[in-house]
Design a protein around this motif. Structure first.
Motif, PDB file in Angstrom:
ATOM      1  N   VAL A   4       0.830  -1.209   0.000  1.00 54.78           N
ATOM      2  CA  VAL A   4       0.000   0.000   0.000  1.00 54.78           C
ATOM      3  C   VAL A   4       0.863   1.258   0.000  1.00 54.78           C
ATOM      4  CG1 VAL A   4      -1.788   1.290   1.219  1.00 54.78           C
ATOM      5  CG2 VAL A   4      -1.835  -1.208   1.224  1.00 54.78           C
ATOM      6  N   ILE A   5       0.535   2.185  -0.905  1.00 48.87           N
ATOM      7  CA  ILE A   5       1.241   3.463  -0.996  1.00 48.87           C
ATOM      8  C   ILE A   5       0.208   4.577  -1.041  1.00 48.87           C
ATOM      9  CG2 ILE A   5       2.806   4.896  -2.374  1.00 48.87           C
ATOM     10  CD1 ILE A   5       3.861   2.190  -3.569  1.00 48.87           C
ATOM     11  N   GLY A   6       0.261   5.464  -0.058  1.00 49.54           N
ATOM     12  CA  GLY A   6      -0.624   6.619  -0.046  1.00 49.54           C
ATOM     13  C   GLY A   6       0.027   7.777  -0.781  1.00 49.54           C
ATOM     14  N   ILE A   7      -0.723   8.454  -1.644  1.00 48.18           N
ATOM     15  CA  ILE A   7      -0.229   9.650  -2.337  1.00 48.18           C
ATOM     16  C   ILE A   7      -1.130  10.812  -1.924  1.00 48.18           C
ATOM     17  CG2 ILE A   7       0.170  10.775  -4.551  1.00 48.18           C
ATOM     18  CD1 ILE A   7       0.796   8.080  -5.750  1.00 48.18           C
ATOM     19  N   PHE A  39      -3.298  22.050  11.020  1.00 48.02           N
ATOM     20  CA  PHE A  39      -2.793  21.372   9.825  1.00 48.02           C
ATOM     21  C   PHE A  39      -1.604  20.490  10.175  1.00 48.02           C
ATOM     22  CE2 PHE A  39       0.328  21.122   6.408  1.00 48.02           C
ATOM     23  CZ  PHE A  39      -0.434  20.591   5.374  1.00 48.02           C
ATOM     24  N   GLN A  40      -0.679  21.016  10.971  1.00 46.98           N
ATOM     25  CA  GLN A  40       0.520  20.262  11.348  1.00 46.98           C
ATOM     26  C   GLN A  40       0.160  19.032  12.185  1.00 46.98           C
ATOM     27  OE1 GLN A  40       2.775  23.355  13.249  1.00 46.98           O
ATOM     28  NE2 GLN A  40       3.728  24.046  11.335  1.00 46.98           N
ATOM     29  N   LYS A  41      -0.813  19.207  13.066  1.00 44.51           N
ATOM     30  CA  LYS A  41      -1.256  18.076  13.902  1.00 44.51           C
ATOM     31  C   LYS A  41      -1.867  16.977  13.034  1.00 44.51           C
ATOM     32  CE  LYS A  41      -4.245  16.896  17.805  1.00 44.51           C
ATOM     33  NZ  LYS A  41      -5.246  17.404  18.787  1.00 44.51           N
ATOM     34  N   LYS A  42      -2.723  17.389  12.084  1.00 43.98           N
ATOM     35  CA  LYS A  42      -3.340  16.409  11.191  1.00 43.98           C
ATOM     36  C   LYS A  42      -2.286  15.726  10.330  1.00 43.98           C
ATOM     37  CE  LYS A  42      -6.931  14.299   9.571  1.00 43.98           C
ATOM     38  NZ  LYS A  42      -7.702  13.392  10.438  1.00 43.98           N
ATOM     39  N   ASP A  43      -1.305  16.494   9.890  1.00 46.19           N
ATOM     40  CA  ASP A  43      -0.212  15.962   9.078  1.00 46.19           C
ATOM     41  C   ASP A  43       0.527  14.858   9.827  1.00 46.19           C
ATOM     42  OD1 ASP A  43       1.510  16.153   6.663  1.00 46.19           O
ATOM     43  OD2 ASP A  43       3.023  16.787   8.096  1.00 46.19           O
ATOM     44  N   GLU A  44       0.828  15.098  11.097  1.00 46.72           N
ATOM     45  CA  GLU A  44       1.523  14.103  11.916  1.00 46.72           C
ATOM     46  C   GLU A  44       0.647  12.882  12.175  1.00 46.72           C
ATOM     47  OE1 GLU A  44       4.686  13.985  12.762  1.00 46.72           O
ATOM     48  OE2 GLU A  44       4.920  15.821  11.573  1.00 46.72           O
ATOM     49  N   GLN A  45      -0.647  13.109  12.347  1.00 53.00           N
ATOM     50  CA  GLN A  45      -1.574  11.991  12.568  1.00 53.00           C
ATOM     51  C   GLN A  45      -1.615  11.066  11.360  1.00 53.00           C
ATOM     52  OE1 GLN A  45      -5.313  13.884  13.473  1.00 53.00           O
ATOM     53  NE2 GLN A  45      -4.886  14.008  15.673  1.00 53.00           N
ATOM     54  N   ILE A  46      -1.680  11.656  10.170  1.00 54.10           N
ATOM     55  CA  ILE A  46      -1.727  10.862   8.934  1.00 54.10           C
ATOM     56  C   ILE A  46      -0.448  10.054   8.775  1.00 54.10           C
ATOM     57  CG2 ILE A  46      -1.810  10.985   6.410  1.00 54.10           C
ATOM     58  CD1 ILE A  46      -3.584  13.530   6.791  1.00 54.10           C
ATOM     59  N   LYS A  47       0.688  10.696   9.016  1.00 48.33           N
ATOM     60  CA  LYS A  47       1.978   9.993   8.928  1.00 48.33           C
ATOM     61  C   LYS A  47       2.035   8.834   9.921  1.00 48.33           C
ATOM     62  CE  LYS A  47       4.674  13.985   7.342  1.00 48.33           C
ATOM     63  NZ  LYS A  47       5.671  15.020   7.743  1.00 48.33           N
ATOM     64  N   ALA A  48       1.524   9.060  11.131  1.00 45.81           N
ATOM     65  CA  ALA A  48       1.534   8.019  12.169  1.00 45.81           C
ATOM     66  C   ALA A  48       0.652   6.834  11.774  1.00 45.81           C
ATOM     67  CB  ALA A  48       1.080   8.604  13.506  1.00 45.81           C
ATOM     68  N   VAL A  49      -0.503   7.116  11.186  1.00 44.08           N
ATOM     69  CA  VAL A  49      -1.419   6.051  10.753  1.00 44.08           C
ATOM     70  C   VAL A  49      -0.738   5.151   9.723  1.00 44.08           C
ATOM     71  CG1 VAL A  49      -3.537   5.574   9.451  1.00 44.08           C
ATOM     72  CG2 VAL A  49      -3.557   7.265  11.279  1.00 44.08           C
ATOM     73  N   PHE A  50      -0.069   5.756   8.749  1.00 44.00           N
ATOM     74  CA  PHE A  50       0.612   4.975   7.712  1.00 44.00           C
ATOM     75  C   PHE A  50       1.821   4.242   8.284  1.00 44.00           C
ATOM     76  CE2 PHE A  50      -2.110   7.062   4.794  1.00 44.00           C
ATOM     77  CZ  PHE A  50      -2.097   6.306   3.639  1.00 44.00           C
ATOM     78  N   ARG A  51       2.532   4.898   9.189  1.00 43.55           N
ATOM     79  CA  ARG A  51       3.699   4.261   9.810  1.00 43.55           C
ATOM     80  C   ARG A  51       3.269   3.033  10.615  1.00 43.55           C
ATOM     81  NH1 ARG A  51       5.685   8.671  11.429  1.00 43.55           N
ATOM     82  NH2 ARG A  51       4.773   8.708  13.504  1.00 43.55           N
ATOM     83  N   ASN A  52       2.196   3.159  11.388  1.00 39.30           N
ATOM     84  CA  ASN A  52       1.704   2.038  12.197  1.00 39.30           C
ATOM     85  C   ASN A  52       1.162   0.905  11.336  1.00 39.30           C
ATOM     86  OD1 ASN A  52       2.349   3.394  14.563  1.00 39.30           O
ATOM     87  ND2 ASN A  52       0.313   4.298  14.801  1.00 39.30           N
ATOM     88  N   ALA A  53       0.658   1.247  10.154  1.00 39.59           N
ATOM     89  CA  ALA A  53       0.131   0.229   9.239  1.00 39.59           C
ATOM     90  C   ALA A  53       1.232  -0.398   8.390  1.00 39.59           C
ATOM     91  CB  ALA A  53      -0.935   0.837   8.338  1.00 39.59           C
ATOM     92  N   LYS A  54       2.479   0.130   8.549  1.00 37.34           N
ATOM     93  CA  LYS A  54       3.616  -0.328   7.721  1.00 37.34           C
ATOM     94  C   LYS A  54       3.318  -0.137   6.228  1.00 37.34           C
ATOM     95  CE  LYS A  54       5.664  -3.595  10.994  1.00 37.34           C
ATOM     96  NZ  LYS A  54       4.921  -3.106  12.176  1.00 37.34           N
ATOM     97  N   ALA A  55       2.716   1.011   5.929  1.00 32.00           N
ATOM     98  CA  ALA A  55       2.421   1.390   4.544  1.00 32.00           C
ATOM     99  C   ALA A  55       3.196   2.660   4.223  1.00 32.00           C
ATOM    100  CB  ALA A  55       0.922   1.616   4.372  1.00 32.00           C
TER     101      ALA A  55
END
Length: 287
Positions: free
Chosen positions: A199-202, A244-260
């Motif tokens: 999975v790759i998020g763009i 915006f910065q908080k949401k940005d970090e949340q999105i990155k964390a979600v993908f990192r935790n999913a190993k995506a």
């Protein structure tokens, strides 16, 4: 319709050269085949792995033969495109056309490598599913759907979309999710998807979202509810930027935790260079 066909043709011509000259080779290097299959047997040569000796053929000929295998190259590439208003919001650049050009690069790279591509269009759920196929006509059809997809949904539902994607695919595939990911509750589903697929998020980012503090009075329209509010004070701008910065970090964390993987593309810069840099980094990581 003539205007859309013209746009599709323009995108094809613009991206095909990039695919032919640069990206197709990167694509082939990054995305390997999903396994191996038997090819043929040949006489044993010094240095061959003895575990590959075909004992039945060896007994028949009275001398050792080994099995040869080849990589099963054909891949499935699924594009999952978020057509909700928030994803397509942009002050200057046309996010939809950029998304179409990125999709074109990916689909024509897949076509050049004899891989299948498919498309899921979603907003508050799946609006359209184009099953995996090969061929130039099919690739152009995918681009056309991205350029013409209109959603009037007020919300984005990535959770249900991922569940349906899991149902659509019966073998491991490479999935590109093109979205702003301004929705919640999809963490569990993304993790499930990442376990079964690559999975790759763009994420296409509008620069204005990051630089509100540099501007005067700013009318902000919620692209999914159509409500307008005005931001003027330094505190309001600071709060918006921090949000915006908080949401940005949340999105990155979600993908990192999913190993995506997640690729943030600043639409003010050359998206192709950002895409290429990301895949070169990914190639080095998986060597």
């Amino acid at each position: 319709m003539k205007e859309i066909i013209k746009k599709v043709k323009h995108i094809e011509l613009k991206t095909k050269r990039l695919v032919d000259e640069v990206f197709s080779g990167e694509y082939h290097s990054i995305f390997k085949g999903q396994g191996v299959e038997f090819s043929e047997v040949r006489p044993y040569q010094y240095g061959d792995d003895v575990r590959r000796i075909d004992w039945r053929v060896t007994a028949k000929h009275g001398k050792p033969y080994v099995k040869l295998f080849k990589e099963t190259r054909q891949l499935n590439i699924l594009l999952v495109f978020d057509g909700s208003p928030s994803t397509l919001f942009s002050a200057k650049a046309n996010k939809r056309e950029i998304a179409g050009e990125i999709a074109s690069i990916l689909t024509f790279s897949a076509l050049k490598n004899s891989d299948k591509t498919g498309l899921v269009l979603f907003s508050d759920g799946v609006d359209k599913y184009i099953p995996l196929e090969k061929g130039k006509k099919h690739s152009l059809n995918i681009i056309q759907h991205i350029l013409t997809f209109e959603s009037r949904a007020e919300e984005t539902d990535l959770t249900d979309t991922i569940r349906k994607v899991l149902h659509y695919l019966n073998r491991r595939s490479i999935i590109f999710i093109i979205s702003d990911f301004y929705t919640d509750g999809y963490q569990k589903e993304l993790k499930m998807l990442s376990k079964k697929h690559d999975v790759i998020g763009i994420r296409l980012i509008e620069p204005l979202e990051k630089r509100l503090d540099e501007m005067g009075v700013i009318p902000i329209k919620d692209s999914e509810s159509d409500k307008i509010k005005f931001i003027n004070s330094k505190k309001a701008k600071k709060d918006y930027r921090e949000s915006f910065q908080k949401k940005d970090e949340q999105i990155k964390a979600v993908f990192r935790n999913a190993k995506a993987d997640l690729l943030n593309i600043d639409i003010a810069d050359n998206y192709f260079h950002q895409l290429l840099k990301f895949f070169k980094m990914r190639e080095r990581r998986f060597r």
